[in-house]
Design a protein around this motif. Sequence first.
Motif, PDB file in Angstrom:
ATOM      1  N   UNK A   1       0.838  -1.202   0.000  1.00 47.86           N
ATOM      2  CA  UNK A   1       0.000   0.000   0.000  1.00 47.86           C
ATOM      3  C   UNK A   1       0.873   1.253   0.000  1.00 47.86           C
ATOM      4  N   UNK A   2       1.968   1.215   0.750  1.00 46.64           N
ATOM      5  CA  UNK A   2       2.890   2.340   0.756  1.00 46.64           C
ATOM      6  C   UNK A   2       3.510   2.541  -0.617  1.00 46.64           C
ATOM      7  N   UNK A   3       3.901   1.454  -1.251  1.00 46.11           N
ATOM      8  CA  UNK A   3       4.468   1.525  -2.596  1.00 46.11           C
ATOM      9  C   UNK A   3       3.466   2.142  -3.565  1.00 46.11           C
ATOM     10  N   UNK A   4       2.217   1.682  -3.508  1.00 46.49           N
ATOM     11  CA  UNK A   4       1.177   2.220  -4.385  1.00 46.49           C
ATOM     12  C   UNK A   4       0.961   3.705  -4.124  1.00 46.49           C
ATOM     13  N   UNK A   5       1.013   4.098  -2.849  1.00 45.23           N
ATOM     14  CA  UNK A   5       0.826   5.504  -2.509  1.00 45.23           C
ATOM     15  C   UNK A   5       1.912   6.391  -3.078  1.00 45.23           C
ATOM     16  N   UNK A   6       3.162   5.986  -2.930  1.00 45.00           N
ATOM     17  CA  UNK A   6       4.268   6.784  -3.468  1.00 45.00           C
ATOM     18  C   UNK A   6       4.222   6.836  -4.991  1.00 45.00           C
ATOM     19  N   UNK A   7       3.928   5.704  -5.618  1.00 39.48           N
ATOM     20  CA  UNK A   7       3.841   5.682  -7.080  1.00 39.48           C
ATOM     21  C   UNK A   7       2.744   6.620  -7.570  1.00 39.48           C
TER      22      UNK A   7
ATOM     23  N   UNK B   1       2.402   1.726 -11.823  1.00 40.40           N
ATOM     24  CA  UNK B   1       1.221   1.456 -10.994  1.00 40.40           C
ATOM     25  C   UNK B   1       0.483   0.208 -11.480  1.00 40.40           C
ATOM     26  N   UNK B   2       0.399   0.059 -12.801  1.00 40.19           N
ATOM     27  CA  UNK B   2      -0.272  -1.121 -13.361  1.00 40.19           C
ATOM     28  C   UNK B   2       0.516  -2.386 -13.050  1.00 40.19           C
TER      29      UNK B   2
END
Length: 216
Positions: free
Chosen positions: A65-71, A91-92
């Motif tokens: 979730x953190x990775x998705x947020x930064x991306x 992101x995809x």
Amino acid sequence: MIVDLYLDLVSLIIGCMVFRKSWVFAYRCLFFLNVFRVVVSFTAYFWTHYTHSSNHWLFNLFLPLQCAGFLWVFYKCSLHPKVARVNKWLLILLPVVGALCWARGGASLEDINIFALVGFDFLVLLSVCMAFVDLLLRTDSVHFVRQPMFWLASGLFFYSIECIIGYSVYEYSKKMILFWMYKLILFSADYLTDMGVVGCFICIYLERSVKKPEPV
């Protein structure tokens, strides 16, 4: 570990001090992502302290979730269309990388999935590199050190590299062979992340009136 929590708390306090409702949506999301990150850090510490059990399940759930947020933040703040397109593809790829790494590393939340964590950090590293490219392509005269994304990208650049190295020696650290290196690397990564987030928040605040980046 306590020092890590203090650093996270400092980033949370400074973020609360400078946060304004006038911030663009991407910057507000970054603020709440940092709040979430700090809450998870404290929860992980107290979980282990009071239950005397592993907190790996919490990080296995939080880090993607953190990775998705930064991306997503880097994607929304990209000014150059090609940079935004690369971030969109990252992101995809995130759920694909996650699925492949979990299939390779096992399905137990109680054990750190090294493959998944390295994969997520690698995606963040790629997005950070694209953020630097985006900064170099800017046509305005604002200096690098006054750009919010410069600070966030700088902190996450070293964070990603150090986490990739740290997780790579994780198996050795469990045997106490490289435990000191593992702890030093992860502490440095957390410290640099906090510094990057704080620098980003301060730059946003100093802009006074934050304008939304041009649509890509």
